[in-house]
Write an enzyme that holds these catalytic residues in place. Sequence first.
Site, PDB file in Angstrom:
ATOM      1  N   LYS A  54       0.839  -1.198   0.000  1.00  0.00           N
ATOM      2  CA  LYS A  54       0.000   0.000   0.000  1.00  0.00           C
ATOM      3  C   LYS A  54       0.877   1.252   0.000  1.00  0.00           C
ATOM      4  O   LYS A  54       0.675   2.162  -0.783  1.00  0.00           O
ATOM      5  CB  LYS A  54      -0.922  -0.038   1.226  1.00  0.00           C
ATOM      6  CG  LYS A  54      -1.817   1.156   1.348  1.00  0.00           C
ATOM      7  CD  LYS A  54      -2.793   1.009   2.502  1.00  0.00           C
ATOM      8  CE  LYS A  54      -3.482   2.345   2.746  1.00  0.00           C
ATOM      9  NZ  LYS A  54      -4.468   2.316   3.822  1.00  0.00           N
ATOM     10  N   GLU A  74      10.486  -4.608   4.549  1.00  0.00           N
ATOM     11  CA  GLU A  74      10.574  -6.023   4.155  1.00  0.00           C
ATOM     12  C   GLU A  74      10.271  -6.163   2.664  1.00  0.00           C
ATOM     13  O   GLU A  74      11.003  -6.829   1.913  1.00  0.00           O
ATOM     14  CB  GLU A  74       9.562  -6.868   4.947  1.00  0.00           C
ATOM     15  CG  GLU A  74       9.847  -6.989   6.424  1.00  0.00           C
ATOM     16  CD  GLU A  74       9.138  -5.935   7.262  1.00  0.00           C
ATOM     17  OE1 GLU A  74       8.881  -4.822   6.728  1.00  0.00           O
ATOM     18  OE2 GLU A  74       8.864  -6.208   8.442  1.00  0.00           O
ATOM     19  N   GLY A 133      -4.839  -1.846   4.907  1.00  0.00           N
ATOM     20  CA  GLY A 133      -4.053  -2.990   4.455  1.00  0.00           C
ATOM     21  C   GLY A 133      -4.737  -4.325   4.704  1.00  0.00           C
ATOM     22  O   GLY A 133      -4.826  -5.178   3.829  1.00  0.00           O
ATOM     23  N   ARG A 134      -5.251  -4.513   5.923  1.00  0.00           N
ATOM     24  CA  ARG A 134      -5.827  -5.815   6.271  1.00  0.00           C
ATOM     25  C   ARG A 134      -7.232  -6.000   5.709  1.00  0.00           C
ATOM     26  O   ARG A 134      -7.864  -7.032   5.944  1.00  0.00           O
ATOM     27  CB  ARG A 134      -5.805  -6.005   7.795  1.00  0.00           C
ATOM     28  CG  ARG A 134      -6.433  -4.872   8.583  1.00  0.00           C
ATOM     29  CD  ARG A 134      -6.057  -4.955  10.059  1.00  0.00           C
ATOM     30  NE  ARG A 134      -6.537  -3.815  10.830  1.00  0.00           N
ATOM     31  CZ  ARG A 134      -5.871  -2.666  10.942  1.00  0.00           C
ATOM     32  NH1 ARG A 134      -4.729  -2.484  10.317  1.00  0.00           N
ATOM     33  NH2 ARG A 134      -6.363  -1.677  11.684  1.00  0.00           N
ATOM     34  N   GLU A 151      -4.734  -6.590  14.833  1.00  0.00           N
ATOM     35  CA  GLU A 151      -4.247  -5.273  14.427  1.00  0.00           C
ATOM     36  C   GLU A 151      -5.384  -4.257  14.493  1.00  0.00           C
ATOM     37  O   GLU A 151      -5.158  -3.067  14.714  1.00  0.00           O
ATOM     38  CB  GLU A 151      -3.664  -5.330  12.999  1.00  0.00           C
ATOM     39  CG  GLU A 151      -2.770  -4.152  12.670  1.00  0.00           C
ATOM     40  CD  GLU A 151      -1.917  -4.364  11.419  1.00  0.00           C
ATOM     41  OE1 GLU A 151      -0.703  -4.597  11.533  1.00  0.00           O
ATOM     42  OE2 GLU A 151      -2.469  -4.275  10.311  1.00  0.00           O
ATOM     43  N   HIS A 186      -4.624 -33.382  17.263  1.00  0.00           N
ATOM     44  CA  HIS A 186      -3.480 -34.203  17.666  1.00  0.00           C
ATOM     45  C   HIS A 186      -2.340 -33.340  18.193  1.00  0.00           C
ATOM     46  O   HIS A 186      -1.195 -33.784  18.247  1.00  0.00           O
ATOM     47  CB  HIS A 186      -3.023 -35.057  16.479  1.00  0.00           C
ATOM     48  CG  HIS A 186      -4.124 -35.959  16.007  1.00  0.00           C
ATOM     49  ND1 HIS A 186      -4.343 -37.203  16.537  1.00  0.00           N
ATOM     50  CD2 HIS A 186      -5.112 -35.757  15.093  1.00  0.00           C
ATOM     51  CE1 HIS A 186      -5.400 -37.754  15.957  1.00  0.00           C
ATOM     52  NE2 HIS A 186      -5.887 -36.884  15.081  1.00  0.00           N
ATOM     53  N   LYS A 242       9.239  -0.666  14.330  1.00  0.00           N
ATOM     54  CA  LYS A 242       9.835  -0.313  13.030  1.00  0.00           C
ATOM     55  C   LYS A 242      10.907   0.753  13.231  1.00  0.00           C
ATOM     56  O   LYS A 242      12.000   0.677  12.660  1.00  0.00           O
ATOM     57  CB  LYS A 242       8.765   0.251  12.085  1.00  0.00           C
ATOM     58  CG  LYS A 242       7.781  -0.761  11.543  1.00  0.00           C
ATOM     59  CD  LYS A 242       6.872  -0.087  10.513  1.00  0.00           C
ATOM     60  CE  LYS A 242       5.693  -0.959  10.153  1.00  0.00           C
ATOM     61  NZ  LYS A 242       4.705  -0.313   9.299  1.00  0.00           N
TER      62      LYS A 242
HETATM   63  O1  F6P Z   1       3.168  -2.779   9.774  1.00  0.00           O
HETATM   64  C1  F6P Z   1       1.820  -3.036   9.652  1.00  0.00           C
HETATM   65  C2  F6P Z   1       1.326  -2.758   8.258  1.00  0.00           C
HETATM   66  O2  F6P Z   1       1.227  -1.400   8.054  1.00  0.00           O
HETATM   67  C3  F6P Z   1      -0.005  -3.451   8.011  1.00  0.00           C
HETATM   68  O3  F6P Z   1      -1.067  -2.734   8.488  1.00  0.00           O
HETATM   69  C4  F6P Z   1       0.023  -3.612   6.540  1.00  0.00           C
HETATM   70  O4  F6P Z   1      -0.913  -4.553   6.102  1.00  0.00           O
HETATM   71  C5  F6P Z   1       1.457  -4.039   6.336  1.00  0.00           C
HETATM   72  O5  F6P Z   1       2.187  -3.289   7.277  1.00  0.00           O
HETATM   73  C6  F6P Z   1       2.016  -3.852   4.961  1.00  0.00           C
HETATM   74  O6  F6P Z   1       1.952  -2.525   4.560  1.00  0.00           O
HETATM   75  P1  F6P Z   1       2.157  -2.104   3.053  1.00  0.00           P
HETATM   76  O7  F6P Z   1       1.065  -2.719   2.253  1.00  0.00           O
HETATM   77  O8  F6P Z   1       2.108  -0.615   3.049  1.00  0.00           O
HETATM   78  O9  F6P Z   1       3.504  -2.618   2.601  1.00  0.00           O
END
Ligand code: F6P
Length: 535
Positions: free
Chosen positions: A198, A204, A256-257, A342, A373, A502
Amino acid sequence: MDQALWDELKRIAETRPQITALFDKDASRAQDFSISYDGMLFDYSKTQITKDTRDFLVSLAEAADVPGKRNAMFSGEHINETEDRAVLHTLLRNLSERTPNGVSEAAHKGVREGVAAMETFADAVRTGTFKGQGGQITDVVNIGIGGSDLGPKMGTLALAPFHDGPRLHYVSNVDGADISDCLKGLDPKTTLVIVASKTFTTIETMTNARSAFEWMTGQVDDPASQFAAVSTAEDKTAAFGISPDRVFGFEDWVGGRYSMWGPIGLAMMIAIGAEHFRAFLDGGAAMDRHFQNAPLGQNMPVMLALVGLWHNQGCGHASRAVLPYDDRLSRLPAYLQQLEMESNGKSVAIDGSDLTVHSGPVVWGEPGTNGQHAFYQLIHQGTRVIPCEFLVAAKGHEEGLTHHHELLVANCLAQSEALMVGRSFKEAQQLMEAKGFEGAERDRQARHRVFPGNRPSTTLAYSQLGPRELGMIIALYEHRVFVEGVILGINSFDQWGVELGKELANALTPILRGDASDASKDGSTRMLLAKLKEG
Ligand code: F6P
């Protein structure tokens, strides 16, 4: 919400009855404490909720103005107050001609155009009109994390029987092991990389995207031509070098979620095709209509939320197990962890005051029968009560394996029955007697075989897991989280709690590289840094 209402909830919970007694007293309890909608049955009768309790729970929803807040969300009001944003993921699945009240026609038109653009690209990848340097795309790698990974990954797995496009791979972790294991064996000349973020700043994702680019460099003349991007930040996708015709944008009113319904679902669409993706959207839209129109007490998301509040804030059960008896929903618990934790894992109400009750529960789970199990021992006999949420389909997709499915369903129903009914000491004594034990040894052995019972569960049953059913299930849980958040008085749509870690990681990276001093760090962190730098 008025503290007296929370106190009353706890007071009611103190004298909650035996679930079996509720069935004994009321022959139609199962029908009365369940909701059917569009092929889906939500059964909450195996809980300690009585009619009076339900009335009280519904009154909580009324007191918190769930209907008003729901309308505010659907009509695009800026209910995400701390970020001053609308919350309109529901618009992503609204492909009707009617623009919801309050929402701009341009926004709605943008959604429909966005879906059409995704479909054109997905079709091109699937049919081979869009090619890699080595010909038709054989593999798609979606690089994203959190909401830009969990939804499409969970959905792709869930809809495996509909997967007829190229192979799909998901890379999320910044651990180099993830991308390295993924790319091993892939042909860069026939691989498409989708960078899904987003913000297009998530460390990452951007680290993995650059590594994927390097992997292609030297193998493919123009690596950027085999990259697509999904983001709200088109300036950043351009800076990365991705051509605008392969950039699928969306608006900041999609959290995002909550984003798998739109361009973040591109990888899933490439896997299952546009028609099935539309069926997924259609299922979500059907659940939206139900949520908007059904009376609170017969409203599936509202009742799912109220059952959750009853267990967590009322009875004090701090965790919730999600147990799909549907192996393809194996990533649903992880998806719901982000959605619920979240969204509702917060200590401060929307007005800045402290919450006076606990926030959302810990959500976890695994598919049945595997979990049986592993951790069901604790669910049945541990000292803490863990409300369980079962999901199960009437039919599987494996035509020659119906006997597997019968076993699966039998196990699902057996678990909720065992949790509710339990096994008394007397029954356990009889069991031990039948095995030849007597006296004190019989009793000692029997005590280990007692199941307390009276442990609550809900079951969501549906015909077969297809795109439409998946859409309904995901929208159901989204609205559940929303209703819980409204009643708790929190903003379910921000996530400030992820920021501090972060920031500190950004400060630690130069220390690890040897470019900055660790002097400002605490003793434990300094010691661990020394150990990890030493190798
Ligand atoms: O760190 C949490 C977050 O902001 C989530 O809410 C989001 O889904 C995820 O990181 C990834 O964010 P992006 O889509 O901006 O890379």
